[in-house]
Design a protein around this motif. Structure first.
Motif, short mmCIF file in Angstrom:
data_model
loop_
_atom_site.label_atom_id
_atom_site.label_comp_id
_atom_site.label_asym_id
_atom_site.label_seq_id
_atom_site.Cartn_x
_atom_site.Cartn_y
_atom_site.Cartn_z
N ILE A 1 48.85 30.54 19.04
CA ILE A 1 48.40 29.76 20.09
C ILE A 1 47.12 30.00 20.55
CG2 ILE A 1 48.85 29.15 22.69
CD1 ILE A 1 51.80 29.18 21.96
N ARG A 2 46.90 31.18 20.63
CA ARG A 2 45.57 32.09 21.02
C ARG A 2 44.37 31.72 20.10
NH1 ARG A 2 47.57 38.10 22.92
NH2 ARG A 2 48.26 37.66 24.69
N THR A 3 44.79 31.71 18.78
CA THR A 3 43.78 31.43 17.68
C THR A 3 43.44 29.92 17.91
OG1 THR A 3 44.78 33.21 16.12
CG2 THR A 3 43.36 31.38 15.28
N ASP A 4 44.43 29.16 18.22
CA ASP A 4 44.10 27.67 18.17
C ASP A 4 43.36 27.19 19.61
OD1 ASP A 4 45.49 27.12 16.10
OD2 ASP A 4 47.37 26.43 17.02
N ASN B 1 53.88 33.15 17.25
CA ASN B 1 53.66 31.76 18.04
C ASN B 1 52.54 32.17 18.70
OD1 ASN B 1 55.53 30.15 16.46
ND2 ASN B 1 57.18 30.82 18.00
N VAL B 2 52.80 33.06 19.71
CA VAL B 2 51.48 33.59 20.61
C VAL B 2 50.32 33.67 20.01
CG1 VAL B 2 50.70 35.12 22.29
CG2 VAL B 2 53.20 34.40 22.20
N ALA B 3 50.06 34.35 18.95
CA ALA B 3 48.87 34.67 18.23
C ALA B 3 48.27 33.33 17.61
CB ALA B 3 49.11 35.63 16.90
N ALA C 1 70.40 43.34 16.33
CA ALA C 1 69.35 44.17 16.68
C ALA C 1 68.04 43.43 15.67
CB ALA C 1 69.18 45.59 16.38
N ALA C 2 68.44 43.13 14.33
CA ALA C 2 67.71 42.66 13.25
C ALA C 2 67.40 41.26 13.87
CB ALA C 2 68.60 42.57 12.16
N ALA C 3 68.33 40.58 14.36
CA ALA C 3 68.10 39.20 14.91
C ALA C 3 67.11 39.25 15.88
CB ALA C 3 69.45 38.43 15.33
N ALA C 4 67.25 40.25 16.86
CA ALA C 4 66.15 40.12 18.22
C ALA C 4 64.87 40.55 17.59
CB ALA C 4 66.69 41.48 18.95
N ARG C 5 64.61 41.53 16.56
CA ARG C 5 63.47 41.89 15.96
C ARG C 5 62.79 40.55 15.59
NH1 ARG C 5 65.95 46.75 14.34
NH2 ARG C 5 66.34 45.72 12.27
N ASP C 6 63.60 39.97 14.77
CA ASP C 6 63.08 38.66 14.05
C ASP C 6 62.47 37.71 15.33
OD1 ASP C 6 63.35 39.31 11.50
OD2 ASP C 6 65.52 38.47 11.39
N GLN C 7 63.48 37.39 16.17
CA GLN C 7 63.04 36.53 17.52
C GLN C 7 61.51 37.15 18.05
OE1 GLN C 7 66.29 36.57 20.16
NE2 GLN C 7 67.19 35.13 19.02
N TYR C 8 61.41 38.44 18.34
CA TYR C 8 60.32 39.15 18.61
C TYR C 8 59.24 38.71 17.95
CZ TYR C 8 62.67 41.32 22.68
OH TYR C 8 63.45 41.63 23.70
N ARG C 9 59.15 38.80 16.62
CA ARG C 9 58.24 38.70 15.33
C ARG C 9 57.79 37.06 15.52
NH1 ARG C 9 58.57 36.25 10.93
NH2 ARG C 9 60.68 36.69 10.55
N VAL C 10 58.75 36.32 15.49
CA VAL C 10 58.29 34.67 15.72
C VAL C 10 57.77 34.47 16.99
CG1 VAL C 10 59.47 32.56 15.73
CG2 VAL C 10 60.48 34.27 14.09
N LEU C 11 58.07 35.11 17.95
CA LEU C 11 57.42 34.81 19.40
C LEU C 11 56.08 35.42 19.33
CD1 LEU C 11 57.58 34.01 22.36
CD2 LEU C 11 58.41 36.32 22.70
N GLY C 12 55.86 36.56 18.79
CA GLY C 12 54.64 37.27 18.48
C GLY C 12 53.64 36.39 17.77
#
Length: 250
Positions: free
Chosen positions: A30-33, A26-28, A13-24
């Motif tokens: 990309i949007r900023t760039d 990255n998306v932020a 579960a902790a690993a999944a949360r970390d993956q979601y955080r990293v993904l978020g």
């Protein structure tokens, strides 16, 4: 009995949360760039537009106002400095600096008549008369932008709204709610009487007299006792028709 998740489950579960955080993140990023890239494109297009239409921007007040709105939308302030691209291309900084100096002169010249409070429309009319030999026309929007830059002087320059009118204040006078209500009431005729203030605003005689005396002390009102009915008029040159006859010597 419901089993609690084991260590392996918690780690998953902790690993999944970390993956979601990293993904978020990255998306932020990309949007900023992407937004930065779009803004850079808009600014480049704005510069091309300014080069192409610089004569219209300098000479046409309505076109100049629309250009300022375009600049605001992409975070560009052509008035931020007298140096740099915008000043060299359009001379906008110099234009508003010159307007500001002339506005200060007019406010100082009319202060003995209006106590440092002048109708924005009258100020613009006096400014246009002073600049009638200049090529660039001046709008109320230009006056407002020039006045906004005068605030850095810390000398009380400010635009205030009283009823339907905009007034330019050039002295650090604080007007309270009572003063503003009297000025708004005076817009109909250019003056008020104590009886009228008491009746129209439902005030006591003491409240009306106190507010009018303060406006007199600040130089914002003039007394007129020359009427057959014996009622004293309190004229306000900043909003009354007689203000136009008290033109600045400029």
């Amino acid at each position: 009995m419901r089993r609690r998740p084991g260590i392996g489950g918690l780690q998953t579960a902790a690993a999944a949360r970390d993956q979601y955080r990293v993904l978020g993140e990255n998306v932020a990023r990309i949007r900023t760039d992407l937004m930065k890239e779009q803004l850079a494109t808009f600014r480049s297009q704005l510069e091309d537009f300014a080069r192409k239409h610089k004569n219209d921007i300098r000479k046409n007040p309505a076109f100049r106002s629309q250009f300022h709105e375009m600049c605001t939308k992409v975070g560009v302030d052509p008035l931020a400095s007298n140096k740099g691209f915008w000043a060299e291309l359009l001379g906008i900084g110099d234009f508003y600096y010159e307007l500001g100096v002339q506005i200060v002169d007019i406010c100082l010249a009319t202060r003995p008549h209006n106590g440092g409070l002048i109708n924005l429309q009258e100020l613009c009319n006096l400014l246009r008369r002073r600049r009638k030999t200049d090529r660039e026309a001046v709008s109320e929007d230009d006056c407002l932008r020039a006045i906004s830059k005068l605030k850095v002087l810390g000398s009380g320059f400010e635009v205030i709204s009283v009823g339907r009118k905009k007034l330019v204040r050039s002295v650090p006078t604080e007007l309270n709610k009572d003063h503003n209500e009297i000025l708004e009431l005076a817009q109909a005729q250019g003056f008020v009487t104590i009886d009228e203030v008491e009746r129209r605003l439902s005030w006591t005689s003491g409240r009306a007299t106190d507010a009018l005396d303060t406006l007199l002390d600040e130089g914002l009102a003039m007394i007129d006792d020359g009427h057959r009915d014996g009622r004293r008029r309190y004229w306000f040159p900043c909003i009354s028709p007689i203000a136009s006859s008290l033109e600045a010597d400029c």
